[in-house]
Design a protein around this motif. Sequence first.
Motif, PDB file in Angstrom:
ATOM      1  N   ARG A 132       0.833  -1.203   0.000  1.00 10.61           N
ATOM      2  CA  ARG A 132       0.000   0.000   0.000  1.00 10.61           C
ATOM      3  C   ARG A 132       0.870   1.256   0.000  1.00 10.61           C
ATOM      4  NH1 ARG A 132      -2.695  -3.202   3.451  1.00 10.61           N
ATOM      5  NH2 ARG A 132      -4.706  -3.926   2.738  1.00 10.61           N
ATOM      6  N   ALA A 133       1.920   1.229   0.795  1.00  7.59           N
ATOM      7  CA  ALA A 133       2.794   2.403   0.916  1.00  7.59           C
ATOM      8  C   ALA A 133       3.575   2.657  -0.369  1.00  7.59           C
ATOM      9  CB  ALA A 133       3.757   2.215   2.093  1.00  7.59           C
ATOM     10  N   GLU A 134       3.917   1.611  -1.097  1.00  6.94           N
ATOM     11  CA  GLU A 134       4.764   1.738  -2.291  1.00  6.94           C
ATOM     12  C   GLU A 134       4.006   1.540  -3.601  1.00  6.94           C
ATOM     13  OE1 GLU A 134       8.504  -0.443  -2.051  1.00  6.94           O
ATOM     14  OE2 GLU A 134       8.059  -0.825   0.067  1.00  6.94           O
ATOM     15  N   ARG A 135       2.689   1.471  -3.525  1.00  6.91           N
ATOM     16  CA  ARG A 135       1.854   1.124  -4.684  1.00  6.91           C
ATOM     17  C   ARG A 135       2.160   1.980  -5.910  1.00  6.91           C
ATOM     18  NH1 ARG A 135      -4.383   0.567  -3.866  1.00  6.91           N
ATOM     19  NH2 ARG A 135      -3.542   0.891  -1.804  1.00  6.91           N
ATOM     20  N   ASP A 136       2.181   3.301  -5.771  1.00  2.00           N
ATOM     21  CA  ASP A 136       2.384   4.183  -6.932  1.00  2.00           C
ATOM     22  C   ASP A 136       3.781   4.017  -7.528  1.00  2.00           C
ATOM     23  OD1 ASP A 136      -0.186   5.149  -6.709  1.00  2.00           O
ATOM     24  OD2 ASP A 136       0.407   6.914  -5.543  1.00  2.00           O
ATOM     25  N   ARG A 137       4.780   3.929  -6.676  1.00  7.92           N
ATOM     26  CA  ARG A 137       6.152   3.758  -7.170  1.00  7.92           C
ATOM     27  C   ARG A 137       6.294   2.420  -7.893  1.00  7.92           C
ATOM     28  NH1 ARG A 137      10.607   1.295  -5.745  1.00  7.92           N
ATOM     29  NH2 ARG A 137       9.863   0.571  -3.732  1.00  7.92           N
ATOM     30  N   LEU A 138       5.713   1.359  -7.326  1.00 10.59           N
ATOM     31  CA  LEU A 138       5.784   0.037  -7.960  1.00 10.59           C
ATOM     32  C   LEU A 138       5.028   0.024  -9.285  1.00 10.59           C
ATOM     33  CD1 LEU A 138       5.260  -2.275  -4.847  1.00 10.59           C
ATOM     34  CD2 LEU A 138       7.406  -1.857  -6.082  1.00 10.59           C
ATOM     35  N   ALA A 139       3.893   0.688  -9.330  1.00  8.81           N
ATOM     36  CA  ALA A 139       3.108   0.748 -10.571  1.00  8.81           C
ATOM     37  C   ALA A 139       3.884   1.480 -11.663  1.00  8.81           C
ATOM     38  CB  ALA A 139       1.768   1.426 -10.316  1.00  8.81           C
ATOM     39  N   ASP A 140       4.537   2.591 -11.304  1.00  5.75           N
ATOM     40  CA  ASP A 140       5.331   3.342 -12.284  1.00  5.75           C
ATOM     41  C   ASP A 140       6.503   2.501 -12.786  1.00  5.75           C
ATOM     42  OD1 ASP A 140       3.631   5.480 -12.018  1.00  5.75           O
ATOM     43  OD2 ASP A 140       4.955   6.603 -10.654  1.00  5.75           O
ATOM     44  N   ARG A 141       7.154   1.803 -11.869  1.00  8.78           N
ATOM     45  CA  ARG A 141       8.298   0.965 -12.256  1.00  8.78           C
ATOM     46  C   ARG A 141       7.847  -0.165 -13.185  1.00  8.78           C
ATOM     47  NH1 ARG A 141      11.272  -2.080  -7.658  1.00  8.78           N
ATOM     48  NH2 ARG A 141      10.446  -3.977  -8.553  1.00  8.78           N
ATOM     49  N   LEU A 142       6.735  -0.805 -12.835  1.00 11.28           N
ATOM     50  CA  LEU A 142       6.218  -1.894 -13.674  1.00 11.28           C
ATOM     51  C   LEU A 142       5.808  -1.369 -15.043  1.00 11.28           C
ATOM     52  CD1 LEU A 142       5.472  -4.854 -14.007  1.00 11.28           C
ATOM     53  CD2 LEU A 142       3.298  -4.355 -12.870  1.00 11.28           C
ATOM     54  N   ALA A 143       5.181  -0.200 -15.099  1.00 11.88           N
ATOM     55  CA  ALA A 143       4.778   0.384 -16.385  1.00 11.88           C
ATOM     56  C   ALA A 143       6.003   0.669 -17.250  1.00 11.88           C
ATOM     57  CB  ALA A 143       3.970   1.658 -16.160  1.00 11.88           C
ATOM     58  N   ALA A 144       7.066   1.176 -16.633  1.00  8.12           N
ATOM     59  CA  ALA A 144       8.293   1.461 -17.388  1.00  8.12           C
ATOM     60  C   ALA A 144       8.923   0.176 -17.919  1.00  8.12           C
ATOM     61  CB  ALA A 144       9.289   2.221 -16.515  1.00  8.12           C
TER      62      ALA A 144
END
Length: 166
Positions: A132-144
Amino acid sequence: MALAPLQSFADGTLSAGLLAAAVVLVTVVQSLEFVDGYETRALTVLGEYRGLLEPGVHLVPPFVSGTRSFDMRAQSLDVASATEGASATVSFTIEDAETAFLAADDYRASLEAAAREGFERAVGDRTPDQLRAERDRLADRLAAELGEAADEWGVRIDGVEIRIDD
């Protein structure tokens, strides 16, 4: 008695005419390819790639041609994780149908496999609270990461959303 040979001749001519009309009708139907407004189709003739068919009606060589449809609208792909309660949705659009056709046997299956593998790496052994805390960062990394792979298949990654169930 004199009419019997004429009757036989007329029946044979009528049958041959109906057969010829049926062959012509089937040939015309096989020659027409209808492409919807939201798709593009890759045309092959005798197994050889010949180009893309844009929306509209097209004449194609009958009996020896085939097409593969590509939906050009925004699409999504759901990816579940081995971690309980974590999943992701990958949004994508086909940018280049020719590359999608020529570069991958099944671009969608390739994208799904890459998304599943990348998502498992991103999730790792994190707890739901860490996710939950890292959701946005992980999503951006996965998208890249997915974007780099998907470029090779003519696909653009529009975004990744990671969900953690409560």
